[in-house]
Design a protein around this motif. Sequence first.
Motif, mmCIF file in Angstrom:
data_model
loop_
_atom_site.group_PDB
_atom_site.id
_atom_site.type_symbol
_atom_site.label_atom_id
_atom_site.label_comp_id
_atom_site.label_asym_id
_atom_site.label_seq_id
_atom_site.Cartn_x
_atom_site.Cartn_y
_atom_site.Cartn_z
ATOM 1 N N HIS A 145 5.516 6.673 5.908
ATOM 2 C CA HIS A 145 6.913 6.958 5.571
ATOM 3 C C HIS A 145 7.767 5.695 5.616
ATOM 4 O O HIS A 145 8.625 5.531 6.484
ATOM 5 C CB HIS A 145 7.454 8.033 6.516
ATOM 6 N N PRO A 146 7.521 4.793 4.661
ATOM 7 C CA PRO A 146 8.354 3.590 4.608
ATOM 8 C C PRO A 146 9.763 3.921 4.130
ATOM 9 O O PRO A 146 9.983 4.934 3.451
ATOM 10 C CB PRO A 146 7.621 2.715 3.588
ATOM 11 N N ILE A 147 10.691 3.074 4.496
ATOM 12 C CA ILE A 147 12.057 3.192 3.978
ATOM 13 C C ILE A 147 12.155 2.275 2.762
ATOM 14 O O ILE A 147 12.043 1.054 2.879
ATOM 15 C CB ILE A 147 13.097 2.782 5.034
ATOM 16 N N TYR A 148 12.308 2.876 1.597
ATOM 17 C CA TYR A 148 12.469 2.105 0.367
ATOM 18 C C TYR A 148 13.956 1.807 0.159
ATOM 19 O O TYR A 148 14.824 2.620 0.502
ATOM 20 C CB TYR A 148 11.955 2.893 -0.833
ATOM 21 N N TYR A 149 14.243 0.655 -0.421
ATOM 22 C CA TYR A 149 15.635 0.355 -0.754
ATOM 23 C C TYR A 149 15.703 -0.328 -2.113
ATOM 24 O O TYR A 149 14.736 -0.942 -2.573
ATOM 25 C CB TYR A 149 16.314 -0.483 0.332
ATOM 26 N N ASN A 150 16.846 -0.188 -2.747
ATOM 27 C CA ASN A 150 17.073 -0.698 -4.090
ATOM 28 C C ASN A 150 17.699 -2.094 -3.994
ATOM 29 O O ASN A 150 18.871 -2.246 -3.662
ATOM 30 C CB ASN A 150 17.996 0.257 -4.849
ATOM 31 N N GLY A 272 10.570 7.632 1.963
ATOM 32 C CA GLY A 272 9.622 8.247 1.051
ATOM 33 C C GLY A 272 8.219 8.262 1.612
ATOM 34 O O GLY A 272 8.009 8.262 2.830
ATOM 35 N N LEU A 273 7.269 8.302 0.714
ATOM 36 C CA LEU A 273 5.864 8.291 1.064
ATOM 37 C C LEU A 273 5.245 6.985 0.577
ATOM 38 O O LEU A 273 5.781 6.334 -0.313
ATOM 39 C CB LEU A 273 5.137 9.473 0.431
ATOM 40 N N MET A 274 4.139 6.608 1.157
ATOM 41 C CA MET A 274 3.472 5.417 0.642
ATOM 42 C C MET A 274 2.333 5.802 -0.310
ATOM 43 O O MET A 274 1.767 4.951 -0.980
ATOM 44 C CB MET A 274 2.971 4.531 1.782
ATOM 45 N N SER A 275 2.009 7.111 -0.374
ATOM 46 C CA SER A 275 0.895 7.578 -1.190
ATOM 47 C C SER A 275 1.010 9.090 -1.301
ATOM 48 O O SER A 275 1.249 9.731 -0.297
ATOM 49 C CB SER A 275 -0.401 7.188 -0.488
ATOM 50 N N HIS A 345 -6.464 5.198 -6.388
ATOM 51 C CA HIS A 345 -5.420 4.179 -6.254
ATOM 52 C C HIS A 345 -4.901 3.766 -7.626
ATOM 53 O O HIS A 345 -3.693 3.685 -7.853
ATOM 54 C CB HIS A 345 -5.943 2.962 -5.504
ATOM 55 N N ALA A 346 -5.825 3.511 -8.556
ATOM 56 C CA ALA A 346 -5.426 3.050 -9.880
ATOM 57 C C ALA A 346 -4.667 4.111 -10.654
ATOM 58 O O ALA A 346 -3.682 3.820 -11.336
ATOM 59 C CB ALA A 346 -6.666 2.615 -10.666
ATOM 60 N N GLY A 347 -5.103 5.365 -10.533
ATOM 61 C CA GLY A 347 -4.493 6.424 -11.328
ATOM 62 C C GLY A 347 -3.230 7.016 -10.755
ATOM 63 O O GLY A 347 -2.285 7.313 -11.488
ATOM 64 N N ALA A 348 -3.210 7.197 -9.438
ATOM 65 C CA ALA A 348 -2.083 7.898 -8.808
ATOM 66 C C ALA A 348 -1.261 7.002 -7.887
ATOM 67 O O ALA A 348 -0.241 7.433 -7.362
ATOM 68 C CB ALA A 348 -2.606 9.094 -8.021
ATOM 69 N N GLY A 349 -1.718 5.778 -7.668
ATOM 70 C CA GLY A 349 -0.989 4.906 -6.755
ATOM 71 C C GLY A 349 -1.262 5.215 -5.305
ATOM 72 O O GLY A 349 -0.487 4.834 -4.423
ATOM 73 N N ALA A 350 -2.359 5.912 -5.024
ATOM 74 C CA ALA A 350 -2.676 6.258 -3.646
ATOM 75 C C ALA A 350 -3.003 5.005 -2.837
ATOM 76 O O ALA A 350 -3.664 4.105 -3.335
ATOM 77 C CB ALA A 350 -3.873 7.212 -3.608
ATOM 78 N N ILE A 351 -2.532 4.977 -1.604
ATOM 79 C CA ILE A 351 -3.003 3.979 -0.650
ATOM 80 C C ILE A 351 -4.240 4.596 -0.023
ATOM 81 O O ILE A 351 -4.158 5.479 0.831
ATOM 82 C CB ILE A 351 -1.949 3.651 0.423
ATOM 83 N N ALA A 352 -5.395 4.179 -0.491
ATOM 84 C CA ALA A 352 -6.638 4.837 -0.121
ATOM 85 C C ALA A 352 -6.997 4.565 1.334
ATOM 86 O O ALA A 352 -6.631 3.542 1.909
ATOM 87 C CB ALA A 352 -7.765 4.378 -1.037
ATOM 88 N N ALA A 353 -7.743 5.504 1.907
ATOM 89 C CA ALA A 353 -8.203 5.338 3.282
ATOM 90 C C ALA A 353 -9.204 4.198 3.396
ATOM 91 O O ALA A 353 -9.405 3.653 4.487
ATOM 92 C CB ALA A 353 -8.832 6.635 3.777
ATOM 93 N N ASP A 354 -9.852 3.841 2.291
ATOM 94 C CA ASP A 354 -10.763 2.699 2.267
ATOM 95 C C ASP A 354 -9.935 1.425 2.114
ATOM 96 O O ASP A 354 -9.477 1.098 1.016
ATOM 97 C CB ASP A 354 -11.746 2.844 1.104
ATOM 98 N N THR A 355 -9.728 0.732 3.200
ATOM 99 C CA THR A 355 -8.845 -0.447 3.179
ATOM 100 C C THR A 355 -9.496 -1.657 2.524
ATOM 101 O O THR A 355 -8.857 -2.698 2.393
ATOM 102 C CB THR A 355 -8.406 -0.810 4.612
ATOM 103 N N GLY A 356 -10.752 -1.524 2.099
ATOM 104 C CA GLY A 356 -11.409 -2.613 1.397
ATOM 105 C C GLY A 356 -11.102 -2.632 -0.089
ATOM 106 O O GLY A 356 -11.509 -3.555 -0.801
#
Length: 420
Positions: A145-150, A272-275, A345-356
Amino acid sequence: MRRALWTVVLAAVLISAGCGSASGPGSSSGGGDTLVVWDWKSGDDGAADYVEAAKADFAEKHPDITIEFVAQPFDQYYTLLGAAIQAGKGPDVMLFNGGGQLRDRVDALVPLDSYVAGDRGRLAGWDAFSEDGRTYAAPVTLQGHPIYYNKKLYEQAGLDPDRPPATWRDFVSGCATIMAKTGTKCLALGNKEGIGIQFFLSGLGSGALTGQEYEDWIAGERNWTSRNVRRIFELWKETDGAGLNNEGANSTAMFNDSFAIFSSGRAAHVIGLMSDVGHWKDFGEFLDPGDIGVMRAPVITSGATPSLPYDGGIGYAVAKWTDDPELAADLVRSLTSRDALAAFHAGAGAIAADTGIDVSKAGPAVAEIVDGIETGQPALHVALSSKTLDLMGRLSQQLLSGSVTVDEALTQLAAADREG
């Protein structure tokens, strides 16, 4: 009444039509072995490549097994899943949010520890899918839950877009400047579903609680009436009363109305959300990706150490009623394979659990988010039971409407939390 009856009927139909039928290699059911998956993601365009990659990975190991994905509407998902659990039949594999939604249902799930031991070092976010030392789902994404700003609005207001406020006092002061000079609101907030308070608690909590309070909260030793916990709920009420939020937060849906307020430039910030919705990729469709900033929680309590709040986001579990738990667990492993998660990640912008997985091409906001994972802390609301979260949602609406006081709300939440 009609809607409730329809939900029950729909659940019965889906359970009957979409129940698991895997009988193990060498046997057949309805013309061939089938594993049924319930989720709310597989029908999304952004997840199409992910699903195909997972199917391909599984097919290499089990070419004679058919995979059937049944995408359910998210607003009915846990109701339908509850009906399946009560009936003792349904999908073989099912998707869960990390935290209370899974932990409240572990009696219906197969512990996966022996099946996913080889993935422990590759994937992050396991704690959100664990209960009493056992793992019940494998993480697909990391959710935070990062805080996004404009940054563009910061520039228009004469503020430094590369130096977001580090304290709550500076945050409020900056908001006043932004609202006065740009005519936009400070915070985009949607609390029609009572979810906004969850994001507020986790997004700002690390700036309000001391390190020990934070650890105690995650460990289940929560003091709802402590000064610093109380301050979070006071700020929830104060920000709305001071006009920092968009109008009608209680009648604004979070998904996706509140995020649209931010992405359209009508509010300078959003928790918001990060993924993988209400996040950097969604916002980047409307805002220049270079104008999307990510900030840590401003310090509310002296001595607090703000961090990125994150946990395992969504993960797949195996139903206890499946005929072949090992086969179903192998499907879970395919759903969390590197190729599948890279496609997500590529299709939906998910921050995947696989950090590699390489995210270097995703832009500056993602770089900031990923950089925060190493020192991130579990999200405060994920540690709560679904019952407590439901109550907190109702009380959050009453706090904004003025029909309950902060003290009254915290007293009720403490009692519900004790009951589990």
